[in-house]
Design an enzyme around this catalytic site. Structure first.
Site, PDB file in Angstrom:
ATOM      1  N   PRO A 330       0.758  -1.264   0.026  1.00 36.63           N
ATOM      2  CA  PRO A 330      -0.022   0.010   0.034  1.00 36.63           C
ATOM      3  C   PRO A 330       0.930   1.196  -0.093  1.00 36.63           C
ATOM      4  O   PRO A 330       1.956   1.306   0.569  1.00 36.63           O
ATOM      5  CB  PRO A 330      -0.539  -0.020   1.373  1.00 36.63           C
ATOM      6  CG  PRO A 330       0.124  -0.922   2.137  1.00 36.63           C
ATOM      7  CD  PRO A 330       0.884  -1.893   1.199  1.00 36.63           C
ATOM      8  N   ARG A 332      -0.975   4.872  -1.140  1.00 42.97           N
ATOM      9  CA  ARG A 332      -1.878   5.889  -0.717  1.00 42.97           C
ATOM     10  C   ARG A 332      -2.697   5.532   0.149  1.00 42.97           C
ATOM     11  O   ARG A 332      -2.974   6.544   1.064  1.00 42.97           O
ATOM     12  CB  ARG A 332      -2.897   5.767  -2.072  1.00 42.97           C
ATOM     13  CG  ARG A 332      -4.226   6.977  -1.992  1.00 42.97           C
ATOM     14  CD  ARG A 332      -5.199   6.639  -3.066  1.00 42.97           C
ATOM     15  NE  ARG A 332      -4.584   6.065  -4.351  1.00 42.97           N
ATOM     16  CZ  ARG A 332      -4.410   6.760  -5.335  1.00 42.97           C
ATOM     17  NH1 ARG A 332      -4.686   8.013  -5.413  1.00 42.97           N
ATOM     18  NH2 ARG A 332      -3.962   6.161  -6.558  1.00 42.97           N
ATOM     19  N   CYS A 409      -0.839  29.173 -15.687  1.00 35.82           N
ATOM     20  CA  CYS A 409      -1.228  29.670 -17.194  1.00 35.82           C
ATOM     21  C   CYS A 409      -1.830  28.458 -17.894  1.00 35.82           C
ATOM     22  O   CYS A 409      -1.653  28.317 -19.043  1.00 35.82           O
ATOM     23  CB  CYS A 409      -0.215  30.171 -17.771  1.00 35.82           C
ATOM     24  SG  CYS A 409       0.585  31.742 -17.143  1.00 35.82           S
ATOM     25  N   GLU A 410      -2.894  28.166 -17.165  1.00 36.04           N
ATOM     26  CA  GLU A 410      -3.814  26.976 -17.821  1.00 36.04           C
ATOM     27  C   GLU A 410      -5.457  27.073 -17.324  1.00 36.04           C
ATOM     28  O   GLU A 410      -5.466  27.204 -16.114  1.00 36.04           O
ATOM     29  CB  GLU A 410      -3.297  25.535 -17.529  1.00 36.04           C
ATOM     30  CG  GLU A 410      -2.098  25.374 -17.946  1.00 36.04           C
ATOM     31  CD  GLU A 410      -1.873  24.253 -19.068  1.00 36.04           C
ATOM     32  OE1 GLU A 410      -2.853  23.669 -19.271  1.00 36.04           O
ATOM     33  OE2 GLU A 410      -0.546  24.157 -19.254  1.00 36.04           O
TER      34      GLU A 410
HETATM   35  C1  LIG Z   1       2.036   2.192  -7.286  1.00 40.67           C
HETATM   36  C2  LIG Z   1       2.270   0.854  -6.987  1.00 40.67           C
HETATM   37  C3  LIG Z   1       1.786   0.479  -5.744  1.00 40.67           C
HETATM   38  C4  LIG Z   1       1.006   1.441  -4.783  1.00 40.67           C
HETATM   39  O1  LIG Z   1      -0.203   1.785  -5.385  1.00 40.67           O
HETATM   40  P1  LIG Z   1      -1.197   2.627  -4.238  1.00 40.67           P
HETATM   41  O2  LIG Z   1      -2.374   2.746  -4.976  1.00 40.67           O
HETATM   42  O3  LIG Z   1      -0.325   3.755  -3.710  1.00 40.67           O
HETATM   43  O4  LIG Z   1      -1.357   1.638  -2.986  1.00 40.67           O
HETATM   44  C5  LIG Z   1       2.113  -0.693  -5.308  1.00 40.67           C
HETATM   45  N1  LIG Z   1       2.707  -1.550  -6.086  1.00 40.67           N
HETATM   46  C6  LIG Z   1       3.248  -1.278  -7.250  1.00 40.67           C
HETATM   47  C7  LIG Z   1       3.872  -2.374  -7.861  1.00 40.67           C
HETATM   48  C8  LIG Z   1       2.972  -0.019  -7.678  1.00 40.67           C
HETATM   49  O5  LIG Z   1       3.192   0.424  -8.898  1.00 40.67           O
END
Ligand SMILES: *Cc1c(COP(=O)(O)O)cnc(C)c1O
Length: 482
Positions: A330, A332, A409-410
């Site tokens: 994880p 996010r 500027c968008e």
């Molecule tokens: C981006 C990624 C994650 C993490 O994804 P989240 O949505 O932030 O949990 C885990 N493993 C791999 C291989 C990723 O590319």
């Protein structure tokens, strides 16, 4: 979310999307969007771990990423505990690898480590952060669909716990580089199980039309995944630990994870039998969703953990398979809600937007802030929704449908597309946008020569700078004038 289809509560705007409820009290914080130690203190001012936003603004300026350290540590621990508990009787617990790409600096790497999580990287630069933070290579992983020789060498130099190999060509390269160094590379193989999860649903198809991983489809004879297993098993310089998959991001429902787990376990079992191998590890990736607005309803980590554990348990029983050690990744879900971005309001304007039919107009308030797409690219990149609150004070003014926009500027430079903010917001007010821990600082740019904001950690009533903001000298440092 009390709103019925087509019916607006008193005061709501017809311009607002259906999911956006008209707030009865715009000062109220929706708990699931914020770090647990954010609240309204004296004068209705936002505080985090007891530190007020006006103090943060005075000391560090704006825009500012504000991270709650206690909240980060709690979320990291909760994830680990929830999965450990759910998988205790299956494989003695779960290894949790924090996905560094979501938000990484040396201090965060140390928080991750001290809470018992490992760290995933996907570039030489991210490995450099881990090394600077003093993390043990054993607790690191390296991802990527196009790793350079330098990155593979660095991973071996640092004695990485896992290199997640993404293709047959890369398998050969890792084997050759490790052999040249007289070492063995510890490897997981990234497979595409044909499950792709969108935010709210997942689709299962035979093939995955994307750049990552080894296909499990055997339509043309032996799948790329199987070829990789057989090849890796034959390399003396490869220590094949197991399999990996990652099905997407910002996923709310467990079905996609369950289906991927079942497919990978079935494949792992078949490979162990066919090639008389032991594959002791299975990494099921990341992608657990968080709430960006009140309309988002992510499941608690324990619910997802229990659902996944049930599938792993049942599949292993059906196959008479000793469960491999499970790991997850994880990003996010750990860091996203720990952080808010603090902005100062500048220019305001109200436009009258025609409703369908063109006879009637409704007002939309544009609230410009001192940052924008350079500190949060997600609205532009992914059409991502956020929310915002007036942070420096409470207000009794009637909420007005507002659009928070940046200074770039968008016209697409939107921070929060639709939000009800108190109608008396004025220049100089502070706004806070929650949920900006993941993929905001990490994706920040210098568009329009805007310096990247600092990152502040707050804990126990004290704030400290983790990453200083960029200066004009930083902006010009690589311009050789030649
Ligand atoms: C981006 C990624 C994650 C993490 O994804 P989240 O949505 O932030 O949990 C885990 N493993 C791999 C291989 C990723 O590319």
């Amino acid at each position: 979310m009390t709103e019925q289809a087509g019916v607006r509560e008193t005061g709501g705007s017809e311009l607002a999307p259906d999911w956006l409820a008209y707030p009865t009290n715009a000062n109220e914080l929706t708990p699931k969007l914020w770090a647990h130690d954010v609240e309204r203190g004296e004068g209705g001012q936002l505080t985090v771990a007891g530190v007020s936003v006006s103090e943060l603004k005075a000391r560090f300026g704006s825009p500012l990423y504000v991270v709650s350290e206690a909240d980060f540590r709690t979320r990291a621990r909760d994830f680990k505990d929830a999965f450990d508990a759910a998988f205790a009787d299956i494989c003695g617990g779960v290894d949790v690898d924090y996905a560094g790409k979501s938000f990484l600096c040396t201090e965060i790497a140390r928080w991750v480590d001290s809470e018992g999580l490992r760290l995933d990287t996907c570039s030489g630069g991210e490995l450099a952060v881990a090394a600077r933070a003093g993390l043990d290579g054993d607790r690191l992983g390296l991802h990527g669909n196009n790793k350079s020789d330098a990155e593979i060498n660095r991973a071996l130099e640092m004695k990485l716990g896992r290199i997640v190999v993404d293709s047959l060509a890369e398998l050969d390269r890792v084997a050759a580089i490790a052999a040249g160094r007289g070492e063995r590379a510890r490897v997981l193989l990234r497979l595409t199980p044909g499950v792709h999860a969108h935010t709210h649903e997942f689709i299962a198809t035979a093939h995955e039309d994307q750049k990552f991983g080894l296909s499990m489809s055997a339509d043309d004879g032996v799948s790329a995944a199987e070829q990789a297993v057989a090849t890796a098993a034959g390399y003396a310089s490869i220590d094949l630990l197991g399999l990996h998959c990652h099905i997407g991001s910002q996923i709310f429902e467990p079905e996609g994870f369950e289906l991927a787990a079942e497919r990978l376990l079935t494949f792992l079992d078949a490979m162990q039998r066919k090639y008389a191998l032991l594959l002791p590890e299975l990494d099921l990736g990341g992608g657990y969703g968080i709430a960006y607005t009140a309309a988002d309803t992510p499941r608690p980590a324990a619910d997802i953990a229990n659902a996944m554990a049930a599938v792993v348990r049942a599949t292993c029983q059906r196959l008479d398979l000793a469960a491999p050690r499970i790991s997850i990744e994880p990003g996010r879900a750990i860091v996203g809600s720990t952080t808010f971005t603090l902005y100062e309001v500048g220019t305001l304007k109200t436009v009258n937007v025609e409703l369908e039919g063109g006879q009637v107009t409704r007002p939309r308030r544009y609230v410009s802030v001192d940052g924008g797409m350079s500190d949060n690219a997600r609205p532009v990149l992914y059409d991502a929704d956020y929310s915002a609150v007036l942070a420096g004070r409470a207000s009794a003014a009637a909420p007005a449908l507002s659009r928070v926009v940046g200074k770039h500027c968008e016209s697409g430079d939107i921070v929060v597309r639709d939000v009800y903010l108190p109608g008396d917001v004025v220049a100089g007010d502070l706004l806070a946008v929650p949920g900006t821990g993941a993929y905001c600082w990490a994706l920040a740019s210098n568009y329009n020569y805007v310096p990247r904001p600092p990152v502040v950690a707050v804990r126990d009533g004290a704030a400290r700078l983790m990453v200083r903001g960029e200066t004009e000298d930083d902006l010009l440092a690589r311009d050789l004038g030649a």
